[in-house]
Design a protein around this motif. Structure first.
Motif: not given
Length: 447
Positions: A11-13, A107-111
């Protein structure tokens, strides 16, 4: 089922706009519930890069996981591949990396990684999405079953030792002057440390993160600084990682860029010579240069192509039993060692070849002459330009122009309203004309 949250890599944005504390909290709850199996004490390992927003997202994830009864192990800044490795070696039920990879700081995200250290499948991600849209309050843990959170020490040293062990113990990098650019990101401590422990003379740049400067005018997506530094200090090689260190680009002693296609050729040939290839070939994406495919064919190896995205490369590798794969952008997956792209491990494999051959990087890493490759984009506001009869005719005509000695790839972006057109072939003028004809038709259809 339409994917609302997960893209091709988690999830990224935009941080605090798309990736909000509320979303991170719910991701922690949904993923935690998804991976709660059995009566044992469940735990999740969380790593991150150096973005300012990482603190916010980390705390929200901790709240989410602990609220469904999972214990949390916090590592601080470490590379994405280290999360996969540690999740498996520490027997965690889940691994999480907070990062937007090569994107800017805002930006950031969750992997997410499973207990086997691999990124989650589409099927599992869709199940987590369904949970995200459900009423999670009914599934929270009782007060006495809440999880605990603690920071763990020594993970950086564990990763350094892991990376070093991917090479023979007797191999030393002594005599090599190496410039390493860590993109002010997750590997700013571990990458220089590993190279120094291997005996290299290390010059580090991009190792002063301040929360805002990750990938800014540095790293694998902006190679001007490391190219200058390699020439300035007369280094033998430059190694440029991205913000979460899952991709790498190499700079030769002249300051010239060596991309992922060339690196895959170097590693594939080396593995073939050593008898380490599990299958006679490698896996890459549709974006890899035709020159790579021809070179591999000349040494008796195949190139299997997948859609763009390292997850698709890895899926094909696992399905068909290949142990080398990657992308032109520098995601190199060596499944004998890692469960995802690992920039440092790939760089070490290249350095081993350089040491063994005792030749300049410009010679070792130039395995083939790339064919002219042209990539152009068309942005559209609405509609489906690819379904236009005029566009279909233009594509067919362009493919005919390129013939058997070239390739045309037309695909919509997975993250924005853009259609990407890539052409390659032996004759640059023919390739450019073919690409431009498709771009013109798409522009008219998108107007």
């Amino acid at each position: 089922m339409v994917r609302r949250y997960f893209g091709t890599d988690g999830i990224r944005g935009r941080a605090n706009k798309v990736i909000t504390p509320e979303l991170a909290l719910r991701v922690g709850q949904a993923a935690g519930l998804m991976f709660r199996n059995g009566d044992h004490r469940h735990r999740v390992l969380i790593g991150k890069d150096t973005r300012l927003s990482g603190y916010m997202i980390e705390n929200a994830l901790v709240a989410g996981f602990t609220s469904v009864g999972m214990d949390v192990l916090l590592t601080g800044p470490i590379p994405t591949p280290a999360v996969g490795m540690l999740a498996r070696s520490m027997r965690a039920d889940l691994g999480v990396m907070i990062s937007a990879s090569h994107n800017p700081f805002d930006d950031n995200g969750i992997k997410l990684f499973g207990p086997d250290g691999f990124k989650l499948s589409d099927e599992v991600e869709l199940k987590i999405e369904a949970l995200l849209d459900s009423d999670l309050t009914k599934q929270l843990a009782e007060s006495h079953d809440l999880g605990r959170a603690r920071r763990i020490d020594g993970v950086q040293d564990r990763y350094i030792e892991f990376a070093k062990l991917t090479l023979p113990r007797h191999l030393s990098l002594e005599g090599l002057r190496v410039v390493i650019d860590c993109a002010n990101g997750a590997a700013y401590k571990v990458a220089p440390g590993a190279l120094w422990e291997m005996g290299a003379d290390v010059i580090s740049i991009g190792v002063e993160p301040d929360g805002f400067n990750i990938n800014k005018e540095c790293g694998s997506t902006d190679l001007a600084a490391i190219s200058r530094k390699v020439r300035e200090v007369r280094a033998d090689i430059g190694i440029a990682l991205d913000g979460d260190a899952d991709r790498v680009m190499i700079i030769d002693e002249r300051g010239h860029v060596v991309d992922g296609d060339q690196l895959m050729a170097v590693i594939a040939e080396s593995f073939k010579e050593d008898g380490r290839l599990t299958k006679p070939g490698i896996v890459s994406t549709v974006m890899s240069n035709l020159g790579l495919e021809r070179y591999l064919g000349s040494i008796g190896l195949d190139l299997l192509r997948t859609p763009v995205g390292d997850r698709y490369v890895l899926e094909r590798m696992r399905a068909d039993g290949y142990n080398v794969g990657g992308e032109q952008s520098g995601h190199i997956i060596l499944s004998d060692y890692t469960t995802t792209g690992d920039g440092l491990v790939a760089a070490l494999q290249v350095l081993a070849v350089v040491k063994r051959r005792n030749k300049p990087v410009s010679e070792v890493c130039h395995r083939f002459e790339p064919l002219p490759q042209i990539l152009k984009n068309v942005r559209f506001k609405a509609g489906k330009p690819l379904e236009s009869a005029t566009v279909k005719t233009a594509i067919a005509s362009a493919e005919e122009k390129l013939g058997r000695n070239g390739r045309l790839l037309v695909r919509p972006s997975g993250t924005e309203p853009v259609i990407r057109v890539m052409g390659e072939g032996d004759d640059k003028a023919v390739v450019e004309a073919a690409v431009d004809s498709v771009i013109d038709a798409l522009s008219q259809a998108a107007a």
